[in-house]
Structure formats: C-alpha cells, structure tokens
Design a protein around this motif. Sequence first.
Motif, mmCIF file in Angstrom:
data_model
loop_
_atom_site.group_PDB
_atom_site.id
_atom_site.type_symbol
_atom_site.label_atom_id
_atom_site.label_comp_id
_atom_site.label_asym_id
_atom_site.label_seq_id
_atom_site.Cartn_x
_atom_site.Cartn_y
_atom_site.Cartn_z
ATOM 1 N N GLN A 72 0.843 -1.198 0.000
ATOM 2 C CA GLN A 72 0.000 0.000 0.000
ATOM 3 C C GLN A 72 0.879 1.251 0.000
ATOM 4 N N SER A 73 1.981 1.204 0.747
ATOM 5 C CA SER A 73 2.909 2.345 0.791
ATOM 6 C C SER A 73 3.563 2.566 -0.570
ATOM 7 N N TYR A 292 5.270 6.441 9.162
ATOM 8 C CA TYR A 292 4.825 7.100 10.399
ATOM 9 C C TYR A 292 4.395 8.539 10.149
ATOM 10 N N ASP A 293 5.131 9.253 9.283
ATOM 11 C CA ASP A 293 4.815 10.659 9.031
ATOM 12 C C ASP A 293 3.498 10.822 8.280
ATOM 13 N N LEU A 294 3.197 9.913 7.362
ATOM 14 C CA LEU A 294 1.923 9.994 6.645
ATOM 15 C C LEU A 294 0.758 9.813 7.600
ATOM 16 N N GLY A 295 0.952 8.995 8.604
ATOM 17 C CA GLY A 295 -0.105 8.780 9.599
ATOM 18 C C GLY A 295 -0.950 7.562 9.270
ATOM 19 N N LEU A 296 -1.481 6.966 10.306
ATOM 20 C CA LEU A 296 -2.230 5.721 10.141
ATOM 21 C C LEU A 296 -3.511 5.912 9.343
ATOM 22 N N TYR A 298 -3.804 7.085 6.527
ATOM 23 C CA TYR A 298 -3.542 6.789 5.115
ATOM 24 C C TYR A 298 -3.641 5.297 4.820
ATOM 25 N N LEU A 299 -3.639 4.484 5.869
ATOM 26 C CA LEU A 299 -3.613 3.038 5.706
ATOM 27 C C LEU A 299 -4.979 2.427 5.991
ATOM 28 N N SER A 300 -5.195 1.243 5.465
ATOM 29 C CA SER A 300 -6.397 0.500 5.838
ATOM 30 C C SER A 300 -6.320 0.190 7.328
ATOM 31 N N SER A 301 -7.445 -0.138 7.950
ATOM 32 C CA SER A 301 -7.455 -0.414 9.388
ATOM 33 C C SER A 301 -6.569 -1.612 9.717
ATOM 34 N N GLU A 302 -6.573 -2.630 8.832
ATOM 35 C CA GLU A 302 -5.730 -3.807 9.038
ATOM 36 C C GLU A 302 -4.252 -3.435 8.991
ATOM 37 N N ASN A 303 -3.878 -2.610 7.999
ATOM 38 C CA ASN A 303 -2.479 -2.215 7.867
ATOM 39 C C ASN A 303 -2.034 -1.279 8.984
ATOM 40 N N ALA A 304 -2.942 -0.423 9.449
ATOM 41 C CA ALA A 304 -2.624 0.461 10.581
ATOM 42 C C ALA A 304 -2.317 -0.362 11.830
ATOM 43 N N GLU A 305 -3.074 -1.416 12.043
ATOM 44 C CA GLU A 305 -2.825 -2.296 13.191
ATOM 45 C C GLU A 305 -1.471 -2.987 13.064
ATOM 46 N N THR A 306 -1.104 -3.370 11.839
ATOM 47 C CA THR A 306 0.202 -4.000 11.610
ATOM 48 C C THR A 306 1.334 -3.042 11.945
ATOM 49 N N VAL A 307 1.194 -1.778 11.561
ATOM 50 C CA VAL A 307 2.220 -0.775 11.884
ATOM 51 C C VAL A 307 2.380 -0.656 13.391
#
Length: 422
Positions: A72-73, A292-296, A298-307
């Motif tokens: 995604q990134s 990290y700078d883009l912020g969670l 920007y990510l799907s909820s699943e990918n934000a949890e992975t981060v």
Amino acid sequence: MRTDIYNSPQRRRLFQSMKMGWYDVCPIEEGTGIPLSEQTVPYALYHCHKVPQQTIDEIRQASVAVGKVLMQSWDIIRNLDEETLLDYGFPEESIKLVKFDSLPPFCMRLDWCWNEAKGIKQVIETNPQTPSFWFECTEGNTKVAEHFNLKAPIFNTQQILSLSLNQQIERAAKYLKKSHTDCNVTFTALNNAEDLGTMRWLSSHYHHQSTVLPIEFLRIKDGKYLFDSRTGKSIDVLFMWYPVEWAINDIDEDGNRLWQGLEELIFKKKIVIVNFASAFALQPKSIFALIYDLGLQYLSSENAETVINYFPRTSLSQQDIGDTYFAKPILGREGEGGFAVKSGKMVYSSENSNDWYRRQQLVYQQLLELPKLDVGGEWMTAVWGSWLYNDGNDKLVSGGLGIRVSQSEITDNLAYWCPVGC
C-alpha cells in the motif's frame, strides 16, 4: 568433542555438495570493489539451529502482514511529489524512473528483530532491491537441516520462488508487447562468487532459456538497445542484482556516466529491468519514517494495526525518537554506517563505515534489543531474514527465511549464515 563450525572437513564437504561457492567470503576493497581473496573468512556455519515450528509460522504470518503495509505504501510513494521524495533521501536522478516503473516489486527480504525472550517482534527494515541471503533461506536451510537430521523449516520455498519469478518475467514481456519466449532474458550481478552464484541459482528457476553474465559485460548501443558485449546479443528483460544508487553513479571506461542511456532505454520500453526502480521505491531506510509521518489514516485499518504491532518508531529527526536510538544512512546497506546511542551516549557502531555512507542523511529508529543465540558454544547476535514474493496479483506471499548471526552487535556483510531447522 565439538566439530569446528568455522573450518572443518565436514563443513567443506557439506557446502561444496550444495554447490554453494560462497560458504567462505572475501571482504571487498573500498573504492575498487575488488575482492580481497587473501582475507577470506567463513560465512556459512557448520551448525543447524533448531527453531520451534510455531516461531517459523508466526514470523511468516507477520511478514505477510508487513508486506501488505509496504505494498500500500508503494502505491502512495510513487504518487508523491518530487520535493517530498527528495526530503526522504531519494536521489534526484532516481525519482523520474521510480514514478515511471509501474511493474510492482517482484520480491523483498524483511529483516526482523524477533526476540521472543524480551517480547520484541519488530521489522527492522526492508530490502526489496538487490537482496542477498537468498539461496540460504530458500534451499540452503533445507539441505543443512536434512544433514543434521532435522526438518526443513519450510517445504515449498523453491516452488513459490519459481512461480513468482516466471509470472514476473511474463508480465515484463507483456509490457514490451512480446511473448516471454520471444524475449532475451538475462540475469546479471557483480562478478563475485556470492552475487553471480546467486544469479546462476536464481536463473535455474526460470523455466525457459536465459543468460547469466557479469555486469561489466553490459553495453548500450546508441540509445537503441542493451546488449551482451561478448556476443553482441540484445537483451529484452533483465534481472539486475545491483543497487539503483550505484547505477546512477556508474561511469564507463571513457568516464561517461551510464545512467542517462539506461534510463532512456527504459522510458522508450526497449528494455524492462525486473525489480529495479519499482523495488527501489521501498529500499531507502527512510520508508519507515515516511509511513509514520503519513499517519495511520492513510492506511487501511488492518495495515494500521500492523504498523502498531510490528513497526518500530522511525523518524528523520533524532528529536522525535529521543536520546536512545539506532541511526543508519538512508541508503545504507548491510549495516554500513549504522550506530546505536543509549541515553545520549554511543554504545556501538558499524565496523564498516566508508565515506559514501558517512555523507548520507540519517534515519533514526527505536533502539531494539536483538536476540542472542548459542551457536556452537558462542553467544551471537541474531537477525532474522524473511522473504516475500509477488503472487502475480500484487499481493505478497511468504517464501523462505533464515538467520544471520554476528559476534558484534551489528550484522554486516561479513555476518555468518546460521542454518535453521525444526
């Protein structure tokens, strides 16, 4: 009585039987790139570290989750403006090609701090472009595990690699509006035992005819095509195990820079280089800081949890991390130029820090405690490497994995391969 894990007749017989020509390695002379053959040191250890199957499965599952974040990134990075990419350390010469190359990465190796004793499970960095430690994680572990009467950690790693590699080369051929059987496919790398040996091994997983050659035999003909200088044969699809940031600065024997000519061939679709600029989009160590700078949001909820679960805090600003961190050059490779600071004091640093790495902008990462393993009676620092491959639908699937160990705190290009089994 213990068998010498560094140098014994049993060790030589085992790795020679595997046709692994780099079980010993040579340091490379700075500035010339010439292997210092008189300084050969052991690389592959005559040892097999037993790992619970549950650990193997968990690392693979975590790697797939991290791969989703990175894919995604990748899409986000290619659409960022030039100024932002420059801020995150992308060489100016690379940006146009990174944004142009639409074929997604073919593979990547994730490096992990997987310290179960301390409850630390964090991905340290991603290595999608010019990855090493490939044969070892894919085929080597299986053969060494069998030798020591252990089970292979993963049983289908070569099938996963073959399927993905052939799909990616077929996609590259279609991009050129050709059939892959009508394309001249070439694999290339620096002319040393590990790099070129790995390319020969990789080419054996391609199901059709191909050529393997040292990179110094590549030539460009009047902006029309890339060719093998030994045979004059043109190349359509190239797998080049060579860093983009090095290619940018390469010159020929007359002192002319080669990048512009190579770039022109790619833009004109005269050639496709598999896993080159598209993979380089995820290679700089600043990518974790960008996530990290883009912020969670920007990510799907699943990918934000992975981060949150697996990515260490990373920033281009030391102040954001505090007085305890690990710093490394944005275009660093194999531990070069890295150093650790604890409570404001440097506690260890890379033994290999040439000027190319010292001059680079740094990225700062949460300092992690790497695990220590008993390897043949010695306690060594361990880093896990885990492979991911494009499944043909731009989702990353898990391949092989393995461990590099070091007597120092930083694993560099001379760190040992410690085979694993279950």
